[in-house]
Design a protein around this motif. Structure first.
Motif, PDB file in Angstrom:
ATOM      1  N   LEU A 251      22.759  57.378 -44.916  1.00  0.00           N
ATOM      2  CA  LEU A 251      22.177  58.512 -43.955  1.00  0.00           C
ATOM      3  C   LEU A 251      22.258  59.825 -44.387  1.00  0.00           C
ATOM      4  O   LEU A 251      21.414  60.629 -44.490  1.00  0.00           O
ATOM      5  CB  LEU A 251      22.976  58.463 -42.568  1.00  0.00           C
ATOM      6  N   ARG A 252      23.328  60.197 -45.159  1.00  0.00           N
ATOM      7  CA  ARG A 252      23.418  61.604 -46.028  1.00  0.00           C
ATOM      8  C   ARG A 252      22.583  61.695 -46.991  1.00  0.00           C
ATOM      9  O   ARG A 252      21.837  62.738 -47.055  1.00  0.00           O
ATOM     10  CB  ARG A 252      24.856  61.703 -46.598  1.00  0.00           C
ATOM     11  N   LEU A 253      22.442  60.686 -47.834  1.00  0.00           N
ATOM     12  CA  LEU A 253      21.458  61.057 -49.077  1.00  0.00           C
ATOM     13  C   LEU A 253      19.895  61.057 -48.190  1.00  0.00           C
ATOM     14  O   LEU A 253      19.250  61.617 -48.880  1.00  0.00           O
ATOM     15  CB  LEU A 253      21.573  59.502 -49.739  1.00  0.00           C
ATOM     16  N   VAL A 254      19.707  60.168 -47.145  1.00  0.00           N
ATOM     17  CA  VAL A 254      18.267  60.288 -46.643  1.00  0.00           C
ATOM     18  C   VAL A 254      18.062  61.458 -45.979  1.00  0.00           C
ATOM     19  O   VAL A 254      17.077  62.226 -46.337  1.00  0.00           O
ATOM     20  CB  VAL A 254      18.050  59.210 -45.712  1.00  0.00           C
ATOM     21  N   LEU A 255      18.987  62.149 -45.252  1.00  0.00           N
ATOM     22  CA  LEU A 255      19.118  63.493 -44.711  1.00  0.00           C
ATOM     23  C   LEU A 255      18.890  64.645 -45.703  1.00  0.00           C
ATOM     24  O   LEU A 255      18.225  65.594 -45.485  1.00  0.00           O
ATOM     25  CB  LEU A 255      20.076  63.455 -43.834  1.00  0.00           C
ATOM     26  N   ALA A 256      19.546  64.446 -46.834  1.00  0.00           N
ATOM     27  CA  ALA A 256      19.415  65.303 -47.964  1.00  0.00           C
ATOM     28  C   ALA A 256      18.221  65.353 -49.017  1.00  0.00           C
ATOM     29  O   ALA A 256      17.853  65.878 -49.974  1.00  0.00           O
ATOM     30  CB  ALA A 256      20.633  65.289 -48.958  1.00  0.00           C
ATOM     31  N   GLY A 257      17.302  64.348 -48.785  1.00  0.00           N
ATOM     32  CA  GLY A 257      16.214  63.927 -49.469  1.00  0.00           C
ATOM     33  C   GLY A 257      16.258  63.263 -50.644  1.00  0.00           C
ATOM     34  O   GLY A 257      15.621  63.490 -51.583  1.00  0.00           O
ATOM     35  N   ARG A 258      17.603  62.727 -50.860  1.00  0.00           N
ATOM     36  CA  ARG A 258      17.624  62.210 -52.147  1.00  0.00           C
ATOM     37  C   ARG A 258      17.758  60.829 -52.154  1.00  0.00           C
ATOM     38  O   ARG A 258      17.732  59.937 -53.219  1.00  0.00           O
ATOM     39  CB  ARG A 258      19.511  62.897 -52.594  1.00  0.00           C
ATOM     40  N   MET A 259      17.335  60.099 -50.967  1.00  0.00           N
ATOM     41  CA  MET A 259      17.125  58.808 -50.822  1.00  0.00           C
ATOM     42  C   MET A 259      15.833  58.785 -50.011  1.00  0.00           C
ATOM     43  O   MET A 259      15.840  59.330 -49.112  1.00  0.00           O
ATOM     44  CB  MET A 259      18.301  57.854 -50.419  1.00  0.00           C
ATOM     45  N   LYS A 260      15.198  57.720 -50.339  1.00  0.00           N
ATOM     46  CA  LYS A 260      13.841  57.125 -49.256  1.00  0.00           C
ATOM     47  C   LYS A 260      14.544  56.421 -48.041  1.00  0.00           C
ATOM     48  O   LYS A 260      15.245  55.330 -48.463  1.00  0.00           O
ATOM     49  CB  LYS A 260      12.805  56.827 -50.095  1.00  0.00           C
ATOM     50  N   ALA A 261      14.120  56.362 -46.846  1.00  0.00           N
ATOM     51  CA  ALA A 261      14.524  55.748 -45.855  1.00  0.00           C
ATOM     52  C   ALA A 261      14.484  54.385 -46.010  1.00  0.00           C
ATOM     53  O   ALA A 261      15.238  53.787 -45.740  1.00  0.00           O
ATOM     54  CB  ALA A 261      13.907  56.433 -44.602  1.00  0.00           C
ATOM     55  N   GLN A 262      13.144  53.787 -46.367  1.00  0.00           N
ATOM     56  CA  GLN A 262      12.978  52.519 -47.134  1.00  0.00           C
ATOM     57  C   GLN A 262      14.037  51.982 -47.892  1.00  0.00           C
ATOM     58  O   GLN A 262      14.034  50.735 -47.993  1.00  0.00           O
ATOM     59  CB  GLN A 262      11.472  52.313 -47.087  1.00  0.00           C
ATOM     60  N   ASP A 263      14.554  52.558 -48.660  1.00  0.00           N
ATOM     61  CA  ASP A 263      15.428  52.221 -49.704  1.00  0.00           C
ATOM     62  C   ASP A 263      17.131  52.130 -49.201  1.00  0.00           C
ATOM     63  O   ASP A 263      17.980  51.594 -49.880  1.00  0.00           O
ATOM     64  CB  ASP A 263      15.753  53.074 -50.880  1.00  0.00           C
ATOM     65  N   ALA A 264      17.394  52.733 -47.781  1.00  0.00           N
ATOM     66  CA  ALA A 264      18.426  52.610 -47.332  1.00  0.00           C
ATOM     67  C   ALA A 264      18.871  51.348 -46.396  1.00  0.00           C
ATOM     68  O   ALA A 264      18.811  51.159 -45.155  1.00  0.00           O
ATOM     69  CB  ALA A 264      18.819  53.865 -45.950  1.00  0.00           C
ATOM     70  N   THR A 265      19.184  50.284 -47.381  1.00  0.00           N
ATOM     71  CA  THR A 265      19.095  48.992 -46.816  1.00  0.00           C
ATOM     72  C   THR A 265      20.235  48.716 -45.861  1.00  0.00           C
ATOM     73  O   THR A 265      20.093  48.200 -44.719  1.00  0.00           O
ATOM     74  CB  THR A 265      19.218  47.801 -48.100  1.00  0.00           C
ATOM     75  N   GLU A 266      21.425  49.443 -46.023  1.00  0.00           N
ATOM     76  CA  GLU A 266      22.474  49.277 -45.022  1.00  0.00           C
ATOM     77  C   GLU A 266      22.386  49.795 -43.874  1.00  0.00           C
ATOM     78  O   GLU A 266      22.668  49.344 -42.646  1.00  0.00           O
ATOM     79  CB  GLU A 266      24.019  49.728 -45.618  1.00  0.00           C
ATOM     80  N   LEU A 267      21.866  51.061 -44.132  1.00  0.00           N
ATOM     81  CA  LEU A 267      21.344  51.846 -42.850  1.00  0.00           C
ATOM     82  C   LEU A 267      20.364  51.091 -41.771  1.00  0.00           C
ATOM     83  O   LEU A 267      20.487  50.977 -40.627  1.00  0.00           O
ATOM     84  CB  LEU A 267      21.035  53.223 -43.177  1.00  0.00           C
ATOM     85  N   LYS A 268      19.255  50.587 -42.667  1.00  0.00           N
ATOM     86  CA  LYS A 268      18.116  50.054 -41.843  1.00  0.00           C
ATOM     87  C   LYS A 268      18.673  48.682 -41.165  1.00  0.00           C
ATOM     88  O   LYS A 268      18.345  48.353 -39.917  1.00  0.00           O
ATOM     89  CB  LYS A 268      17.073  49.443 -42.613  1.00  0.00           C
ATOM     90  N   SER A 269      19.620  47.804 -41.900  1.00  0.00           N
ATOM     91  CA  SER A 269      20.047  46.696 -40.971  1.00  0.00           C
ATOM     92  C   SER A 269      21.012  46.948 -39.927  1.00  0.00           C
ATOM     93  O   SER A 269      21.087  46.351 -38.920  1.00  0.00           O
ATOM     94  CB  SER A 269      20.877  45.943 -42.208  1.00  0.00           C
ATOM     95  N   PHE A 270      21.697  47.987 -40.200  1.00  0.00           N
ATOM     96  CA  PHE A 270      22.534  48.531 -38.781  1.00  0.00           C
ATOM     97  C   PHE A 270      21.741  49.018 -37.805  1.00  0.00           C
ATOM     98  O   PHE A 270      21.790  48.582 -36.553  1.00  0.00           O
ATOM     99  CB  PHE A 270      23.440  49.749 -39.465  1.00  0.00           C
ATOM    100  N   LEU A 271      20.592  49.549 -38.111  1.00  0.00           N
ATOM    101  CA  LEU A 271      19.713  50.381 -36.904  1.00  0.00           C
ATOM    102  C   LEU A 271      18.791  49.076 -36.414  1.00  0.00           C
ATOM    103  O   LEU A 271      18.458  49.201 -35.323  1.00  0.00           O
ATOM    104  CB  LEU A 271      18.733  51.387 -37.630  1.00  0.00           C
ATOM    105  N   ASN A 272      18.635  48.202 -37.057  1.00  0.00           N
ATOM    106  CA  ASN A 272      17.865  47.035 -36.723  1.00  0.00           C
ATOM    107  C   ASN A 272      18.264  45.957 -35.907  1.00  0.00           C
ATOM    108  O   ASN A 272      17.943  44.986 -35.844  1.00  0.00           O
ATOM    109  CB  ASN A 272      17.041  46.485 -37.817  1.00  0.00           C
ATOM    110  N   GLN A 273      19.738  46.264 -35.710  1.00  0.00           N
ATOM    111  CA  GLN A 273      20.540  44.974 -34.922  1.00  0.00           C
ATOM    112  C   GLN A 273      20.179  44.843 -33.490  1.00  0.00           C
ATOM    113  O   GLN A 273      19.683  45.845 -32.977  1.00  0.00           O
ATOM    114  CB  GLN A 273      21.933  45.512 -34.875  1.00  0.00           C
ATOM    115  N   ASP A 274      19.917  43.718 -33.118  1.00  0.00           N
ATOM    116  CA  ASP A 274      19.381  43.376 -31.632  1.00  0.00           C
ATOM    117  C   ASP A 274      20.667  43.252 -30.780  1.00  0.00           C
ATOM    118  O   ASP A 274      21.895  43.069 -30.874  1.00  0.00           O
ATOM    119  CB  ASP A 274      18.839  41.876 -31.749  1.00  0.00           C
TER     120      ASP A 274
END
Length: 172
Positions: free
Chosen positions: A149-172
């Motif tokens: 999340l820090r890296l995405v917010l800082a523009g140092r990582m693309k959101a689509q590459d944040a695999t751990e963050l995406k799996s956490f946010l996509n929990q049902d």
């Protein structure tokens, strides 16, 4: 690669008394002064873990839940939660205590990120963290999401590459 270290080895407890020069016109500890105290305590924890000079890379959200008053004792407890190649996440908790009244309240907590550097200021590898307690393990496990999340917010990582963050946010 440096030898891994237990999270507990970085534990740092720092205590300060709120004096008149630390307060605003309402006799409460100034927020900037508290952030200064927190940065020092967290940096000490990171140095204990890495045995290196460290620099502050980021500070996550800090909310001021309770005022800290003139004369209160401020206690900060900091510990490295996880280490990456040269960076370390440090969790810090803050309490204010009115000793004569026998009252102690939690006022703040935050995650700081530090980078270990060599004498020339270049990032240098740090030891891995070995969590032992359930609390340490939970913070260790969630640290990768916070890092992404820090890296995405800082523009140092693309959101689509944040695999751990995406799996956490996509929990049902």
């Amino acid at each position: 690669m440096p030898q891994p270290k237990f999270a507990r080895e970085s534990m740092t407890v720092m205590t300060e008394m709120v004096l008149p020069n630390d307060t605003n016109t309402l006799n409460n500890l100034m927020g900037g002064r508290l952030l200064h105290f927190m940065d020092i305590a967290a940096a000490i924890a990171a140095q204990k873990h890495s045995n290196r000079i460290v620099v502050t890379a980021s500070v996550d959200n800090v909310s001021f839940a309770e005022p800290i008053r003139l004369g209160n004792i401020v206690t900060m407890k900091a510990q490295v939660t996880r280490a990456f190649s040269s960076s370390m996440e440090v969790f810090i908790e803050v309490w204010a205590e009115d000793i004569p009244a026998g009252v102690r309240v939690s006022t703040n907590s935050a995650f700081y990120t530090f980078v270990a550097v060599d004498q020339s200021g270049r990032p240098i590898e740090v030891p891995a963290v070995v969590p032992e307690t359930d609390e340490e393990k939970a913070r260790y496990d969630s640290a990768l999401r916070r890092r992404q999340l820090r890296l995405v917010l800082a523009g140092r990582m693309k959101a689509q590459d944040a695999t751990e963050l995406k799996s956490f946010l996509n929990q049902d």
